[in-house]
Design an enzyme around this catalytic site. Structure first.
Site, short mmCIF file in Angstrom:
data_model
loop_
_atom_site.label_atom_id
_atom_site.label_comp_id
_atom_site.label_asym_id
_atom_site.label_seq_id
_atom_site.Cartn_x
_atom_site.Cartn_y
_atom_site.Cartn_z
CG ASP A 153 -39.56 -30.55 84.54
OD1 ASP A 153 -38.73 -31.69 85.10
OD2 ASP A 153 -40.72 -30.14 84.70
CG MET A 201 -39.75 -37.86 90.73
SD MET A 201 -40.06 -36.27 90.16
CE MET A 201 -41.36 -36.26 89.00
CG HIS A 246 -36.12 -33.35 87.32
ND1 HIS A 246 -37.41 -33.03 87.69
CD2 HIS A 246 -35.63 -34.37 87.00
CE1 HIS A 246 -37.31 -34.52 87.47
NE2 HIS A 246 -36.63 -35.58 87.54
CG ASP A 288 -40.59 -32.21 89.73
OD1 ASP A 288 -42.05 -31.35 89.22
OD2 ASP A 288 -39.79 -32.40 89.61
N GLY A 289 -44.28 -32.57 91.37
CA GLY A 289 -45.02 -32.93 90.58
C GLY A 289 -46.52 -32.48 91.21
N GLY A 290 -47.68 -31.25 91.18
CA GLY A 290 -48.88 -32.00 91.32
C GLY A 290 -48.90 -30.83 92.76
CG MET A 297 -37.28 -36.51 84.66
SD MET A 297 -38.76 -35.70 84.51
CE MET A 297 -38.41 -34.20 84.00
N GLY A 340 -45.28 -26.19 87.98
CA GLY A 340 -45.60 -26.29 86.20
C GLY A 340 -46.72 -25.30 86.39
CB SER A 341 -50.47 -26.43 86.34
OG SER A 341 -49.51 -27.96 85.40
CG MET A 397 -38.76 -35.25 80.28
SD MET A 397 -41.00 -35.07 80.50
CE MET A 397 -40.99 -34.24 81.94
N GLY A 409 -42.65 -37.31 83.87
CA GLY A 409 -42.76 -37.61 82.21
C GLY A 409 -43.89 -36.02 81.71
CG PHE A 410 -47.04 -37.03 80.68
CD1 PHE A 410 -46.72 -36.44 79.16
CD2 PHE A 410 -46.33 -38.11 80.70
CE1 PHE A 410 -46.70 -36.67 78.19
CE2 PHE A 410 -46.56 -38.80 79.10
CZ PHE A 410 -46.37 -38.16 78.09
N GLY A 411 -46.25 -32.74 83.34
CA GLY A 411 -46.74 -31.82 83.96
C GLY A 411 -48.68 -32.10 84.08
N GLY A 412 -49.05 -31.12 85.10
CA GLY A 412 -50.47 -31.51 84.98
C GLY A 412 -51.33 -32.36 86.09
CB SER A 457 -41.78 -26.71 86.46
OG SER A 457 -41.60 -27.60 85.16
CG HIS A 462 -38.03 -27.36 88.22
ND1 HIS A 462 -37.37 -28.84 89.00
CD2 HIS A 462 -38.88 -29.22 87.17
CE1 HIS A 462 -36.97 -29.69 89.29
NE2 HIS A 462 -37.84 -30.05 88.22
C1 DX5 Z 1 -42.85 -34.55 85.44
C2 DX5 Z 1 -41.98 -32.50 85.82
C3 DX5 Z 1 -42.51 -31.80 86.65
C4 DX5 Z 1 -44.20 -31.19 85.97
C5 DX5 Z 1 -44.64 -30.26 87.20
O1 DX5 Z 1 -42.35 -35.52 85.58
O2 DX5 Z 1 -40.48 -33.52 86.77
O3 DX5 Z 1 -41.69 -30.93 86.97
O4 DX5 Z 1 -43.16 -29.93 85.68
O5 DX5 Z 1 -45.30 -29.92 86.73
P1 DX5 Z 1 -47.16 -29.24 87.62
O6 DX5 Z 1 -46.28 -28.21 88.66
O7 DX5 Z 1 -48.00 -28.98 86.57
O8 DX5 Z 1 -47.32 -31.01 88.15
ZN ZN Z 2 -39.00 -31.92 87.68
#
Ligand code: DX5
Ligand code: ZN
Length: 222
Positions: free
Chosen positions: A41, A143, A72, A181-183, A74, A203-204, A43, A148-151, A14, A39
């Protein structure tokens, strides 16, 4: 371009976690590391709290390489911005069931343009909300964090919905991918894959890893 099926394990770095000041190099780095899809994102600061980037970024990334782009959205009014993302070079566009639009017509519009259609749903949204649309999609995006946020941390409580989606898919003889998607990191990917997800967004755990190739390899072995 390769035709992917839900038996393929697909790793999708991501770009949200990339260094935006060097976006072309960052995308090349993800591809060289073995990422299958990118991927992206999008937003809007309305559907989710954060603002990331829009169609111009998708187009810029598309211009620098020909990797599969998993977009994606959002955003509150995905139908309104669809033409721009289609034109920007998206290979797959996911829209949220919680957004404000005529979902069936948005999904049809995406497919009509020759793009794959994805349907995303939040951790708090029951599977019953997406169920009526399963025969109209190429990918279901579960999800595993509040978007909304990575990490953020992976929410294992979403896995029963993934398992149920797998069951419905085989019962109805459908072919859609299931994406989480997420964590997602190599250890949470074990639970997600066991539940039946085949597309792993990370992502992270990819862009911020000391060695991205080793990180992607760890997903393959997970
Ligand atoms: C969150 C995004 C994710 C995000 C995932 O709202 O949809 O795609 O980039 O980030 P990580 O892998 O760091 O949780
Ligand atoms: Zn995403």
């Amino acid at each position: 371009m390769k035709r992917w099926t839900h038996s393929d394990r697909i790793v999708a770095p991501s770009v949200l976690a990339a260094d935006f000041s060097r976006i072309a190099e960052e995308c090349s780095r993800a591809i060289a590391a073995g990422g299958d899809w990118l991927h992206l994102d999008v937003m809007d600061g309305h559907f989710v709290e954060n603002i990331s980037f829009g169609p111009a970024m998708v187009e810029a990334i598309h211009a620098t390489n020909d990797i599969f782009l998993d977009v994606h959205l959002m955003i509150t009014n995905p139908d309104r911005y669809l033409p721009q993302f289609l034109k920007a070079g998206a290979d797959l566009i996911s829209v949220h069931v919680e957004a404000d639009h005529d979902l069936a017509s948005t999904l049809a519009e995406i497919r009509k343009a020759g793009c794959l259609a994805g349907l995303a749903f939040n951790p708090a949204t029951p599977l019953s909300e997406v169920e009526p649309f399963l025969d109209q999609i190429d990918l279901l995006l579960a999800m595993t964090v509040v978007p909304g946020f990575g990490g953020q941390s992976f929410m294992p409580e979403v896995m029963p919905k993934v398992e149920e989606a797998v069951r419905l898919r085989s019962e109805r003889a459908l072919e859609f991918h299931i994406e989480v998607d997420g964590g997602i990191d190599p250890s949470t990917a074990v639970a997600a894959s066991a539940a039946g997800a085949n597309v792993l967004v990370a992502g992270s755990s990819t862009f911020k890893a000391p060695d991205m190739s080793a990180a992607v390899r760890a997903f393959r072995d997970a």
